[in-house]
Design an enzyme around this catalytic site. Structure first.
Site, PDB file in Angstrom:
ATOM      1  N   HIS A  70       0.855  -1.187   0.000  1.00 38.33           N
ATOM      2  CA  HIS A  70       0.000   0.000   0.000  1.00 38.33           C
ATOM      3  C   HIS A  70       0.893   1.240   0.000  1.00 38.33           C
ATOM      4  CE1 HIS A  70      -3.842  -2.008   1.811  1.00 38.33           C
ATOM      5  NE2 HIS A  70      -3.236  -2.790   0.914  1.00 38.33           N
ATOM      6  N   GLU A 122       1.024   3.922   1.826  1.00 45.14           N
ATOM      7  CA  GLU A 122       1.559   4.355   3.124  1.00 45.14           C
ATOM      8  C   GLU A 122       2.704   3.452   3.581  1.00 45.14           C
ATOM      9  OE1 GLU A 122      -2.877   5.366   3.000  1.00 45.14           O
ATOM     10  OE2 GLU A 122      -1.616   3.680   2.408  1.00 45.14           O
ATOM     11  N   CYS A 167      -5.826   2.313   5.763  1.00 43.20           N
ATOM     12  CA  CYS A 167      -6.518   1.077   6.136  1.00 43.20           C
ATOM     13  C   CYS A 167      -5.938   0.570   7.455  1.00 43.20           C
ATOM     14  CB  CYS A 167      -6.337   0.035   5.034  1.00 43.20           C
ATOM     15  SG  CYS A 167      -4.690  -0.702   5.005  1.00 43.20           S
ATOM     16  N   CYS A 184      -2.134  -0.243   7.240  1.00 37.34           N
ATOM     17  CA  CYS A 184      -1.308   0.956   7.127  1.00 37.34           C
ATOM     18  C   CYS A 184      -1.308   1.746   8.424  1.00 37.34           C
ATOM     19  CB  CYS A 184      -1.792   1.816   5.968  1.00 37.34           C
ATOM     20  SG  CYS A 184      -1.540   1.024   4.362  1.00 37.34           S
TER      21      CYS A 184
END
Length: 158
Positions: free
Chosen positions: A53, A55, A83, A86
């Protein structure tokens, strides 16, 4: 640069990631002392890595750039509310603040819905869709990693 500029940069990274067909519509930058110390875009499908992801990629990049696993005085600017994975990575890295553009509800509307993960985390282990169960085995104290860790005063605490 100000908060709006950093958010614009994260959104721009997300947009460029789509144009380049590199992954999902997410981008993130980590800023410390007015400078970008890490950046990342979503690479889940291109890297075949469900943890890639934006991040997490930005945290990995910042930590490599600084040679540390702690980002205590850094700020995360991300194109979307993080999320659960993250967010956990943000806490582990000790980032001091998060700014985001889109919300998790906005993400859910385009197919990125984290609600089921939040729900799963609140359930007892036996009620989760992915079951988990502890298995106890006999391990000698000298080979028990938790005992060895707790007795070793030279390890890095984190």
């Amino acid at each position: 640069m100000n908060h709006s500029d950093w958010i614009k940069l994260s959104v721009r990274l997300a947009y460029e990631n789509l144009l380049n067909k590199n992954g999902g519509p997410f981008g993130a930058v980590i800023v410390q002392d007015g400078k970008v110390i890490g950046a990342g875009v979503n690479g889940v499908t291109t890297l075949n890595d469900p943890t890639a992801h934006a991040e997490v990629q930005a945290i990995r990049n910042a930590c490599q750039n600084l040679g540390t696993y702690l980002l205590k005085d850094a700020v995360l600017y991300t194109s979307c509310e993080p999320c659960p994975m993250c967010l956990s990575a943000v806490y582990w890295s000790r980032i001091s603040k998060i700014y985001y553009f889109f919300t998790k509800d906005d993400a859910a509307k385009i197919g990125f819905d984290d609600a089921h993960i939040y729900n799963e985390l609140s359930l007892p282990y036996e009620d989760r869709t992915i079951p988990s169960e502890q298995i106890m085995i006999k391990v000698k104290d000298i080979e028990n990693p938790f005992i060895v860790w707790s007795k070793d005063e030279s390890h890095v605490h984190y």
